[in-house]
Write a protein that holds these residues in place. Sequence first.
Motif, PDB file in Angstrom:
ATOM      1  N   THR A 245       0.652  -1.226  -0.056  1.00  0.00           N
ATOM      2  CA  THR A 245       0.050  -0.228   0.073  1.00  0.00           C
ATOM      3  C   THR A 245       0.881   1.111   0.139  1.00  0.00           C
ATOM      4  O   THR A 245       0.484   2.312  -0.610  1.00  0.00           O
ATOM      5  N   ALA A 246       2.059   1.271   0.712  1.00  0.00           N
ATOM      6  CA  ALA A 246       2.795   2.308   0.731  1.00  0.00           C
ATOM      7  C   ALA A 246       3.471   2.539  -0.674  1.00  0.00           C
ATOM      8  O   ALA A 246       3.382   3.735  -1.342  1.00  0.00           O
TER       9      ALA A 246
ATOM     10  N   TRP B  32       0.580   3.956  -3.021  1.00  0.00           N
ATOM     11  CA  TRP B  32       0.312   5.407  -2.588  1.00  0.00           C
ATOM     12  C   TRP B  32       1.329   6.224  -3.165  1.00  0.00           C
ATOM     13  O   TRP B  32       0.905   7.349  -3.694  1.00  0.00           O
ATOM     14  N   SER B  33       2.573   5.973  -2.940  1.00  0.00           N
ATOM     15  CA  SER B  33       3.714   6.728  -3.540  1.00  0.00           C
ATOM     16  C   SER B  33       3.448   6.684  -4.890  1.00  0.00           C
ATOM     17  O   SER B  33       3.774   8.012  -5.345  1.00  0.00           O
TER      18      SER B  33
ATOM     19  N   SER C 241       8.081  10.872  -1.045  1.00  0.00           N
ATOM     20  CA  SER C 241       6.940  10.086  -0.446  1.00  0.00           C
ATOM     21  C   SER C 241       7.085   8.679   0.086  1.00  0.00           C
ATOM     22  O   SER C 241       6.554   8.257   0.878  1.00  0.00           O
ATOM     23  N   ILE C 242       8.236   7.980  -0.646  1.00  0.00           N
ATOM     24  CA  ILE C 242       8.003   6.655  -0.228  1.00  0.00           C
ATOM     25  C   ILE C 242       8.531   6.303   1.057  1.00  0.00           C
ATOM     26  O   ILE C 242       8.327   5.486   1.923  1.00  0.00           O
TER      27      ILE C 242
ATOM     28  N   ALA D 249       5.906   7.028   3.722  1.00  0.00           N
ATOM     29  CA  ALA D 249       5.004   5.810   3.477  1.00  0.00           C
ATOM     30  C   ALA D 249       5.483   4.628   3.951  1.00  0.00           C
ATOM     31  O   ALA D 249       4.714   3.786   4.332  1.00  0.00           O
TER      32      ALA D 249
ATOM     33  N   LEU E 175       4.654   4.912   7.650  1.00  0.00           N
ATOM     34  CA  LEU E 175       3.462   5.031   8.264  1.00  0.00           C
ATOM     35  C   LEU E 175       2.450   3.992   7.592  1.00  0.00           C
ATOM     36  O   LEU E 175       1.666   3.468   8.472  1.00  0.00           O
ATOM     37  N   PHE E 176       2.553   3.507   6.438  1.00  0.00           N
ATOM     38  CA  PHE E 176       1.731   2.287   5.972  1.00  0.00           C
ATOM     39  C   PHE E 176       1.850   1.089   6.786  1.00  0.00           C
ATOM     40  O   PHE E 176       0.942   0.468   7.054  1.00  0.00           O
TER      41      PHE E 176
END
Length: 86
Positions: free
Chosen positions: A33-34, A37-38, A52-53, A56, A59-60
Motif C-alpha cells: 500500500t505504501a 500510494w507513493s 513520499s516513499i 509511506a 506510516l503504512f
Amino acid sequence: MHQHQSEKLKALVKKGKWSYVLKHGVLGWGVPTAILWSAIMHFIGSIPFNESIFLALVLFPIGGLFWGLFMWFFIKREFSKLQQDQ
C-alpha cells in the motif's frame, strides 16, 4: 465451515499472532500500500515518489500492524467457534 477453510484457519492460528500480523498486516498490506500510494501521488503530480516513499514506508506498515491485530481478533473468534463445534 468447509474442511479446507478450517484447516487453513488452524494453520494460521498455529503460526501465532505476531507471525500473522507481520506477514499479512505489515508485509502483505502495509508495504504494498505504501508503494502504491507513493506511485499514485507521483503520477498525479502531488508529491515526488522519492520524497513520499520514505514516509509511506513508515506510516503504512504501522497501519498494517493495527490492521493485522484487528484481523487477528476475528480469526481467533472464528477459531473459537470452530473449536466449540468440534
